[in-house]
Design an enzyme around this catalytic site. Structure first.
Site, short mmCIF file in Angstrom:
data_model
loop_
_atom_site.label_atom_id
_atom_site.label_comp_id
_atom_site.label_asym_id
_atom_site.label_seq_id
_atom_site.Cartn_x
_atom_site.Cartn_y
_atom_site.Cartn_z
N CYS A 270 -90.54 -52.94 2.83
CA CYS A 270 -89.80 -54.00 3.52
C CYS A 270 -89.81 -53.69 5.01
O CYS A 270 -90.48 -52.76 5.46
CB CYS A 270 -88.37 -54.14 2.99
SG CYS A 270 -87.29 -52.76 3.38
N ASP A 271 -89.05 -54.45 5.76
CA ASP A 271 -89.07 -54.33 7.21
C ASP A 271 -88.64 -52.94 7.67
O ASP A 271 -89.31 -52.30 8.47
CB ASP A 271 -88.14 -55.39 7.81
CG ASP A 271 -88.53 -55.75 9.22
OD1 ASP A 271 -89.69 -55.54 9.59
OD2 ASP A 271 -87.68 -56.27 9.96
#
Length: 479
Positions: free
Chosen positions: A397-398
């Site tokens: 994810c980010d």
């Protein structure tokens, strides 16, 4: 006339680049969140308006925010780009910013730190293999010293004043919104950006640096609450719990716990993307929350990361609890009411279509159990690998510490429950997924960014970290 509007692919590429920028900022800030929280606790306790004012201990507050925190950011950013030498280079260059500025140089540290790492990395690459034997140490030390000196001086004379000017410009613009009571209008930008996974670029790049400056002055800042309020997301998920389709009713309660108490806001993004019109409820909830915070004149002492209600309460200064809790509750109620009406307006027919699509996806997941080695590729295609050869799955994810951590933990438990052994499941930020990962699992809105960083990897895209059909299909394949 030739159409000059950006194509969908171009728009997707731009979004992926902005997400990558936000992810880079997050990876610089995240390892140092503990230091920011330590400073926040120090401020909340010992400044004159704190819980237990102490003039002596309050002397730590200023040096910590002016020197310690920016240097930690610069060191981390330099290391991310140029290793240990880059870390030192970034910290040395940032010291020039700190001394030459009248404001805490968080934004400057996030620029000069990585820049220092990049400069020393390029220099080392240019001289690689050209240094005579026995002179390596002296070249390494003096190159770092000379380049660091030049970066420090240029930061003091040029970069620092330019960043301070830009900072004051942005700060002045937001202050105008505060003075005119229009600060809630920022929600028109914040909420759509968040569901497109641009929240880190906004928080880490704008609101948190400005918030730290304000908190250093008065002991709190509303900037920390502008985009991190867990109330709107809670209202949205409650609306889906009562008025959503069968599948969303089933998954939303679990998402509520993780979003509101765990602080992983990415959990509600798929629910907005499922029915984009529900963004109206998110904007309304966020606006009302900001307005309530303004009405009570409250703020937090540091950035709540993750954006959990526990983090909110822990970072609430003395005398601000009523306003902070009211802001979260009002945002929840407004978001719930608007989203509930929106879901009802969509109509039973639309909801039934959603139900059928979910059921079809679930049926497809079951059928894949019988297909053995069927390849699960994301749109656009990626490399293939047989199920028996999968030994490591990376959830990305980010930031590498929120939704990916949740997804990895949940999937690891499912493997154990199904007696599937020998497969490592870990979580990372997208750019740091190791080369030995066989499969990368990401949210579909981060797929373009994942492909940019890992072109030869098999990528599985998902829409929901709880009960997503593609995850169930991957599990079936591994069986």
């Amino acid at each position: 006339m030739k159409d000059i509007a950006p194509s969908p692919d171009q728009s997707s590429g731009i979004r992926a680049k902005v997400q990558a920028f936000g992810g880079f900022l997050t990876n610089m800030v995240l390892p140092n969140i503990g230091a920011f929280i330590a400073w926040g606790i120090l401020t909340a306790l010992f400044i004159p308006t704190g819980w237990i004012p102490n003039e002596s201990l309050a002397n730590i507050v200023g040096p910590a925010i002016n020197y310690l925190l920016p240097l930690l950011l610069a060191y981390t950013g330099g290391k991310m780009v140029g290793g240990k030498r880059g870390a030192v280079m970034g910290a040395v260059g940032t010291f020039g910013l700190i001394v030459g500025a009248d404001i805490p140089m968080f934004l400057g540290a996030m620029i000069v730190g990585p820049l220092g790492g990049w400069i020393i990395k390029k220099f080392d690459k240019a001289i690689h293999g050209k240094v005579p034997a026995g002179f390596e140490m002296i070249v390494n030390n003096f190159s770092l010293g000379i380049l660091g000196f030049l970066l420090m001086i240029s930061s003091y004379l040029f970069t620092g004043p330019a960043i301070e000017f830009a900072n004051n410009l942005v700060k002045g613009g937001i202050q105008v919104l505060i003075d005119t009571g229009m600060l809630p209008l920022l929600s028109l930008i914040n909420e759509p950006a968040k569901v497109l996974f641009l929240n880190n670029a906004i928080d880490q790049g704008i609101y948190y640096p400005l918030g730290m400056q304000r908190a250093a002055e008065v002991g709190k800042s509303i900037y920390f609450t502008v985009a991190s309020n867990p109330g709107p997301g809670l209202g949205l998920l409650l609306a889906y719990t009562f008025f959503g389709s069968k599948t969303s009713k089933r998954t939303a309660p679990g998402a509520i716990i993780i979003h509101f108490f765990g602080g992983i806001h990415e959990l509600y993004f798929p629910y907005v993307l499922m029915n984009p019109i529900t963004i109206i409820g998110m904007i309304g909830g966020a606006m009302s929350g900001i307005a309530t915070f303004q009405l009570f004149n409250v703020g937090l002492v540091a950035g709540p990361s993750p954006g959990s209600i526990f983090a909110y309460l822990a970072l609430t200064p003395k005398g601000n609890f009523l306003g902070i809790i009211a802001g979260v509750l009002v945002a929840t109620v407004v978001s719930f009411i608007i989203t509930s009406f929106t879901l009802k307006a969509i109509g039973a027919e639309k909801e039934e279509d959603d139900k059928e699509s979910f059921e079809q996806a679930a049926e497809k997941s079951k059928s894949m159990k019988e297909e053995g080695k069927k390849v699960l590729n994301s749109r656009g295609g990626s490399s293939t690998i047989a199920a028996e050869n999968i030994s490591k799955i990376a959830f990305a994810c980010d930031a590498g510490a929120g939704s990916s951590a949740l997804g990895a933990t949940t999937f690891r438990k499912k493997l154990k429950k199904n007696n599937i052994e020998g497969i490592e499941v870990e979580h990372y930020n997208i750019e740091d997924v190791p080369e030995d990962a066989d499969v990368i699992v990401v949210h579909k809105n981060l797929a373009d960014r994942a492909r940019r960083s890992h072109q030869n990897k098999r990528i599985v895209t998902i829409e929901n970290f709880i009960g997503d059909p593609n995850l169930e299909s991957l599990l079936a394949e591994l069986k």
